[in-house]
Design an enzyme around this catalytic site. Structure first.
Site, PDB file in Angstrom:
ATOM      1  CE  LYS A  48      -4.961  -1.315   1.553  1.00 47.11           C
ATOM      2  NZ  LYS A  48      -5.811  -2.196   2.361  1.00 47.11           N
ATOM      3  CB  THR A 101      -0.912   0.028   1.245  1.00 47.19           C
ATOM      4  OG1 THR A 101      -1.658  -1.184   1.286  1.00 47.19           O
ATOM      5  CG2 THR A 101      -1.862   1.207   1.182  1.00 47.19           C
ATOM      6  CE  LYS A 137       1.742   1.905   4.876  1.00 44.39           C
ATOM      7  NZ  LYS A 137       1.165   0.991   3.901  1.00 44.39           N
TER       8      LYS A 137
HETATM    9  P1  NAP Z   1       4.947  -6.267   7.792  1.00 44.69           P
HETATM   10  O1  NAP Z   1       4.601  -7.548   8.444  1.00 44.69           O
HETATM   11  O2  NAP Z   1       5.422  -5.118   8.611  1.00 44.69           O
HETATM   12  O3  NAP Z   1       6.021  -6.592   6.640  1.00 44.69           O
HETATM   13  C1  NAP Z   1       6.712  -5.562   5.989  1.00 44.69           C
HETATM   14  C2  NAP Z   1       7.677  -6.140   4.975  1.00 44.69           C
HETATM   15  O4  NAP Z   1       8.411  -5.043   4.376  1.00 44.69           O
HETATM   16  C3  NAP Z   1       8.734  -7.098   5.572  1.00 44.69           C
HETATM   17  O5  NAP Z   1       9.041  -8.090   4.630  1.00 44.69           O
HETATM   18  C4  NAP Z   1       9.923  -6.150   5.771  1.00 44.69           C
HETATM   19  O6  NAP Z   1      11.170  -6.795   5.804  1.00 44.69           O
HETATM   20  C5  NAP Z   1       9.814  -5.311   4.527  1.00 44.69           C
HETATM   21  N1  NAP Z   1      10.553  -4.058   4.622  1.00 44.69           N
HETATM   22  C6  NAP Z   1      10.323  -3.028   5.469  1.00 44.69           C
HETATM   23  N2  NAP Z   1      11.199  -2.018   5.222  1.00 44.69           N
HETATM   24  C7  NAP Z   1      12.013  -2.458   4.226  1.00 44.69           C
HETATM   25  C8  NAP Z   1      13.096  -1.866   3.527  1.00 44.69           C
HETATM   26  N3  NAP Z   1      13.540  -0.627   3.796  1.00 44.69           N
HETATM   27  N4  NAP Z   1      13.698  -2.605   2.563  1.00 44.69           N
HETATM   28  C9  NAP Z   1      13.258  -3.849   2.259  1.00 44.69           C
HETATM   29  N5  NAP Z   1      12.218  -4.457   2.873  1.00 44.69           N
HETATM   30  C10 NAP Z   1      11.607  -3.745   3.843  1.00 44.69           C
HETATM   31  O7  NAP Z   1       3.708  -5.674   6.967  1.00 44.69           O
HETATM   32  P2  NAP Z   1       2.459  -6.407   6.310  1.00 44.69           P
HETATM   33  O8  NAP Z   1       1.338  -6.383   7.270  1.00 44.69           O
HETATM   34  O9  NAP Z   1       2.867  -7.662   5.660  1.00 44.69           O
HETATM   35  O10 NAP Z   1       2.075  -5.294   5.198  1.00 44.69           O
HETATM   36  C11 NAP Z   1       2.779  -5.166   3.994  1.00 44.69           C
HETATM   37  C12 NAP Z   1       2.065  -4.122   3.131  1.00 44.69           C
HETATM   38  O11 NAP Z   1       0.720  -4.550   2.908  1.00 44.69           O
HETATM   39  C13 NAP Z   1       1.957  -2.731   3.768  1.00 44.69           C
HETATM   40  O12 NAP Z   1       2.048  -1.762   2.754  1.00 44.69           O
HETATM   41  C14 NAP Z   1       0.569  -2.729   4.387  1.00 44.69           C
HETATM   42  O13 NAP Z   1       0.047  -1.440   4.529  1.00 44.69           O
HETATM   43  C15 NAP Z   1      -0.182  -3.557   3.372  1.00 44.69           C
HETATM   44  N6  NAP Z   1      -1.365  -4.278   3.880  1.00 44.69           N
HETATM   45  C16 NAP Z   1      -1.316  -4.940   5.078  1.00 44.69           C
HETATM   46  C17 NAP Z   1      -2.439  -5.602   5.513  1.00 44.69           C
HETATM   47  C18 NAP Z   1      -2.475  -6.328   6.839  1.00 44.69           C
HETATM   48  O14 NAP Z   1      -3.588  -6.601   7.324  1.00 44.69           O
HETATM   49  N7  NAP Z   1      -1.372  -6.683   7.469  1.00 44.69           N
HETATM   50  C19 NAP Z   1      -3.606  -5.619   4.741  1.00 44.69           C
HETATM   51  C20 NAP Z   1      -3.610  -4.972   3.514  1.00 44.69           C
HETATM   52  C21 NAP Z   1      -2.475  -4.298   3.090  1.00 44.69           C
HETATM   53  P3  NAP Z   1      11.812  -7.313   7.204  1.00 44.69           P
HETATM   54  O15 NAP Z   1      11.208  -8.648   7.447  1.00 44.69           O
HETATM   55  O16 NAP Z   1      13.269  -7.354   6.932  1.00 44.69           O
HETATM   56  O17 NAP Z   1      11.447  -6.283   8.249  1.00 44.69           O
END
Ligand code: NAP
Length: 289
Positions: A171, A96, A239
């Site tokens: 989104k 997102t 965010k």
């Molecule tokens: P998350 O668990 O915090 O995972 C974030 C991912 O991004 C991890 O793989 C992390 O790597 C990586 N990352 C962060 N900073 C980085 C950088 N500078 N360089 C390379 N990799 C980096 O988040 P998530 O819940 O899976 O969400 C991921 C995306 O989907 C976000 O944009 C969120 O808004 C969106 N989203 C989430 C949900 C939900 O319910 N969780 C639903 C819809 C959309 P590391 O493992 O090394 O930290």
């Protein structure tokens, strides 16, 4: 056979990539913290050393990264996607982000000879695990059509919304409403309890009437138990509110309730709740921790 790549194995990426592997697809994975690849490798995925390697060796590379900074770094950074993609290979960013970030990534991918699709998702950890996400796609239509068989394993609905930026907008609108609903819900639940009402009874009454929805039911139960296992990290909701408010600025559109919700989520981050589920914003409102 089409080769797929997946970058970013956080809460969502891990579940989404798992569904591709379970479907029998050939999948290469990469994550900034490499040990998060282990469960996928155990299932049969191949672990790659860099985003560049994934983009160079896969027909379609998906990414599910934290925020605009992460999404940009993985493409433009050292050993990034831009250095590996080419020959019409596809890059599908499912993170997102705002439309400007998406457009900058698209430019980098196209300059390198690749095709780009943005495809943020609606739905949280459980729908990601169940393969029932709603995948909002915009950008290169040929890549959209090519990616559909993978989308079918990750989601239940994959609408195509037109040019790059439109899926990001959709989104952000969804999550802006969700953030506002969550703070209004928490304010009501907290105020009701402070006035002497029983939390479960408040929830039951909400659920019997026009306020009923799956988010209030699920998050309400979590709040009443005082446990916040993370499906959607609170910092990501803040965010999304920030990005939606910036979109409103572009059109001089008042977003009073989103702005108020954003302030409450910022307070929750100050209280150290960033990595808890976004329902933990209740604690910033209720005042008891
Ligand atoms: P998350 O668990 O915090 O995972 C974030 C991912 O991004 C991890 O793989 C992390 O790597 C990586 N990352 C962060 N900073 C980085 C950088 N500078 N360089 C390379 N990799 C980096 O988040 P998530 O819940 O899976 O969400 C991921 C995306 O989907 C976000 O944009 C969120 O808004 C969106 N989203 C989430 C949900 C939900 O319910 N969780 C639903 C819809 C959309 P590391 O493992 O090394 O930290």
């Amino acid at each position: 056979m089409t080769k797929y790549g997946f970058l970013g194995l956080g809460i969502m990426g891990r579940a989404m990539a798992s569904n591709l592997v379970k479907a029998g697809f050939e999948v290469s994975v990469w994550n900034r913290t490499p040990n998060k690849c282990a469960p996928l490798v155990e299932m049969g995925a191949r672990q790659a050393g860099s985003p560049r390697e994934v983009a160079a060796t896969c027909d379609i590379t998906f990414a599910m990264l934290a925020d605009p900074a992460a999404a940009t770094a993985v493409v433009l950074g050292p050993d990034g996607v831009q250095a590996g993609i080419g020959d019409g290979r596809g890059y599908v960013d499912m993170s997102t982000v705002d439309a400007e970030t998406s457009a900058a990534i698209e430019t980098a991918i196209r300059q390198a000879g690749g095709r780009f699709l943005e495809a943020p998702v609606s739905g949280t950890k459980k729908p990601a695990e169940d393969g029932t996400l709603i995948i909002l796609a915009a950008g290169d239509q040929s890549l959209y059509e090519q990616a559909l068989s993978a989308f079918d394993k990750m989601g239940k609905l994959s609408p195509y919304l037109g040019e790059t930026g439109q899926a990001a907008h959709m989104k952000l609108v969804v999550n802006m409403i969700m953030g506002g609903m969550m703070t209004a819900f928490c304010e009501g639940l907290s105020l009701g309890q402070k006035s002497g009402l029983d939390g479960q009874q408040i929830l039951d009454i909400f659920m019997a009437g026009a306020l009923a929805n799956p988010m209030f039911a699920g998050k309400g139960a979590m709040i009443l138990q005082g446990k916040y296992p993370t499906s959607f990290p609170l910092q990501h909701m803040q965010k999304d509110l920030r990005l939606a408010i910036a979109l409103g600025d572009k059109f001089a559109q008042p977003l009073s309730s989103a702005a108020a919700a954003n302030e409450t989520f910022k307070r929750a981050r100050q209280l150290g709740l960033s990595d808890e589920d976004f329902a933990a914003v209740f604690k910033a409102i209720d005042g008891k921790r």
